[in-house]
Every structure is written in C-alpha cells, then in structure tokens.
Design a protein around this motif. Structure first.
Motif, short mmCIF file in Angstrom:
data_model
loop_
_atom_site.label_atom_id
_atom_site.label_comp_id
_atom_site.label_asym_id
_atom_site.label_seq_id
_atom_site.Cartn_x
_atom_site.Cartn_y
_atom_site.Cartn_z
N GLU A 1 52.96 39.84 27.27
CA GLU A 1 52.31 41.14 27.30
C GLU A 1 53.19 42.29 26.79
N ALA A 2 54.45 42.33 27.25
CA ALA A 2 55.31 43.48 26.95
C ALA A 2 55.81 43.51 25.50
N CYS A 3 55.79 42.35 24.84
CA CYS A 3 56.35 42.30 23.48
C CYS A 3 55.34 41.83 22.44
N ASN B 1 63.96 41.70 29.80
CA ASN B 1 62.81 42.00 30.66
C ASN B 1 61.51 42.06 29.87
N SER B 2 61.59 42.53 28.62
CA SER B 2 60.38 42.67 27.81
C SER B 2 59.89 41.35 27.22
#
Length: 299
Positions: free
Chosen positions: A259-261, A253-254
């Motif tokens: 953006e998330a990672c 999911n990341s």
C-alpha cells in the motif's frame, strides 16, 4: 571495536574523481567521433550521450564501465494512450524505411572502424568497447526515439532498443527525465540525495561481497530509485550516520506492504518501481533494506 560508520559513509559519499570523469567523457567523445567518421551514419539525426550512473554522478568503484547511448531520431517507436489517438496520428504517419536492425549493424561497423574488431564485442543489448589508458570501458547501446503519446500533439520522448535475442522484446528508458529529476532531488536536499545513493550503493556492494543474498539481488539502479523515494526531510541531518538511518527507516517502513509504496516510481517518474516486469519485487527491496539496517548495526 565498533566500526566508525560516519567516517566510512563520508568516504563512500564522495563523487567520481576528475580523472574518472575525464576518462568517461573521453569514451563518449570517441564514440561520437566514430559516428562522424561513418559515411552511413554521419548525416543521420543522431545524438550520443552518457547515461546511467556516470552521467548522474552516482557511480561508485564497482561501476567500472560507462553507459553510452546512441539514439537515432530518424525513426521512432510510438506508444499510444488509446486507439482514438492512434487512429488520428495514423493519418499523418509515413512508414519507416530505416529499420532498427540496420541502424544497430551500421553502428557496429562504425565502432569497429574506430576501435578495431578486437576491442568491440556485440552483446544482445549493447556493444562492449574495451578500455585503454585514455578511456573507460563502455557499454554502447543503440536506440531509436520512443514516443509515449499523451494526446495527438503531446508526448514524452524517451529511447527504445530491441535486443538481438528479443529477451525482452524491447527495452524503454527515459534518460533525460531521470537526469532532470535526480538533479532536482539533489538540489532540494542540499546535495545530499546523491551522496546517500553512493553510500548505499557502496554498502550494497560490500554486503554482496560478504555473501548477503538480498544485496546480490539489489541492482544499483534499484538502490538509486529507492533513495529517490525517501522524503526530502529524511536528508535534513548534518552528518551521514543519522541521515542514512532515517532514509533506511523510512524506506523499510514504506516497503513492509504494497500500500505505502504502490505509487513509487523510478527516478524518471514515468515507470512504476514495483509494477510490471521489473527484475525485482517490493519484497526483495524490503529484504535488502532490512539487511542493510542490520549490517550497519542500527538499533
């Protein structure tokens, strides 16, 4: 019949055997003895250390050789945060008289004197020292210290090499920071972090052997760094199958978007995982995680 993944993961989670560890330590010890036997090297400020998966105890069967670093502190490669720090430090600098190329050639002489010409092969990045019944095969890397200055009096100490083919022009590693952060993460997860690393490295090897392209493009170092970036809460399970599921789900999911990672780092936390000239991308890591999920059969 469905595969018993809990049993498989339990087997894959196990650390190196005492015999494996002993042979790796013997390789490191003999390389240290080669340095001490060299008239050109014995009086230099040199440290010999095991690095990589063996030192960090996340090696699996496919990791057949041990990475040994030989770092000389008589000269160092500097990296500056800005020109002001560079100019201030330049006031006290003394030009180096011992060059990296000389050090690497003298290390080659020492290895050949110890193990014989037929057992030592010089590659662009490392010397390959053949195994015997007493020691594992070794990749021996010559380094100078690398100093990443934060200010005039403060710096991170790493290691740096210059490959013979200058491809890339230099390679910087942070073995001490990697080791310390891995130990810390392992302690914070009740010693489950490194077990999951071994599980996913074994899984990646099996997937690659089965022809899964994303696994072929996922180096074991990347797998280790991905698991390092999973939240500690992902490891709070009493059995491996739900633990691996939670780690994979979180990492999947990341890595769907940047953006998330974007702030994720290598285990050393001094180099970004998905920026710069890394030999992998966020997209290739995401593809591996997706294929790993499907390979296990999670729903």
């Amino acid at each position: 019949m469905a595969r018993d993944w809990e049993s498989v993961f339990t087997t894959w989670s196990q650390g190196p055997s005492a015999t494996e560890q002993e042979r790796a330590e013997n390789a490191e010890r003999q390389i240290r003895q080669a340095i001490l036997s060299s008239e050109k090297l014995r009086n230099r400020d040199i440290r010999v250390f095991t690095q990589g998966s063996y030192r960090n105890r996340v090696n699996v069967r496919r990791d057949s050789d041990v990475d040994v670093g030989v770092v000389c502190f008589d000269t160092y490669f500097p990296e500056y945060p800005d020109d002001n720090v560079k100019l201030e430090l330049a006031k006290s600098f003394v030009p180096a008289i011992y060059e990296y190329s000389t050090f690497k050639s003298e290390l080659e002489e020492a290895l050949v004197a110890r193990f014989g010409r037929g057992a030592v092969n010089r590659g662009a990045k490392a010397f390959d020292v053949k195994a015997n019944s007493y020691r594992v095969e070794s990749d021996v890397c010559a380094f100078f210290e690398h100093r990443r200055y934060l200010s005039v009096g403060r710096y991170h100490s790493g290691v740096e090499m210059i490959p013979d083919d200058y491809n890339p022009p230099s390679i910087k590693n942070w073995p001490e920071q990697h080791y310390d952060n891995g130990v810390s993460k392992n302690n914070l997860t009740q010693r489950r972090y490194k077990r999951v690393v071994r599980i996913l490295k074994n899984l990646s090897n099996e997937m690659a052997a089965s022809g899964v392209e994303s696994a072929k493009k996922a180096p074991s170092f990347l797998v280790e760094c991905l698991v390092f970036n999973a939240p500690n809460a992902s490891f709070n399970y009493g059995s491996y199958e739900p633990m691996v599921r939670e780690v994979l789900a979180n990492l999947f999911n990341s890595t769907i978007s940047d953006e998330a990672c974007d702030e994720w780092g290598e285990v050393n936390e001094l180099k970004y995982l998905f920026r710069g000239s890394q030999p992998w991308t966020r997209q290739s890591a995401h593809a591996f995680l997706s294929d790993a999920w499907d390979y296990i059969g999670y729903k």
